[in-house]
Design an enzyme around this catalytic site. Sequence first.
Site: not given
Ligand code: DQA
Length: 146
Positions: A9-10, A17, A22, A73, A76, A99
Amino acid sequence: MKIMLINGPNLNRLGSREPSIYGKKTLDDMITSLKDKATELQCEVVARQSNHEGEIIDWIHDAGDCSEGLLLNAGAYTHYSYAIRDAVSSIQIPTIEVHLSNIYARESFRHTSVLAGVVVGQVAGLGSIGYELGLQGLIHYLKGEG
Ligand code: DQA
């Protein structure tokens, strides 16, 4: 050798973002670089992204049936999805957890990965290059070199 990359997600929002955490690369940029690296390493990367837990679980199962390794990956979900952990445990191929950010240097809820006990290794905090290092590590592991 076929490797599946699953982003949770995301991660479709990369580029816009929280770029200070990131980075500025989009997910497409990162996948293009990873596929170039894969060609260099004589393997193939199939990349997927979903914001939905069940879809990620289905793809983990697919990876187990159709790939030799998994780069994951889980976003969350990393921190609390026992269902994703069980899916990783259910497949016979090795998984490397990646990550972009250093989850251990961030908020305390990110310090726990429920996946850590069922993956062969983790790469965290190195930004987009971490995906390429994860791929190299996975191939190294699959060749029995490490
Ligand atoms: C993540 C770290 C997670 O805590 C976060 O919720 C993400 C991205 C990272 O790639 O650093 O969505 O997995």
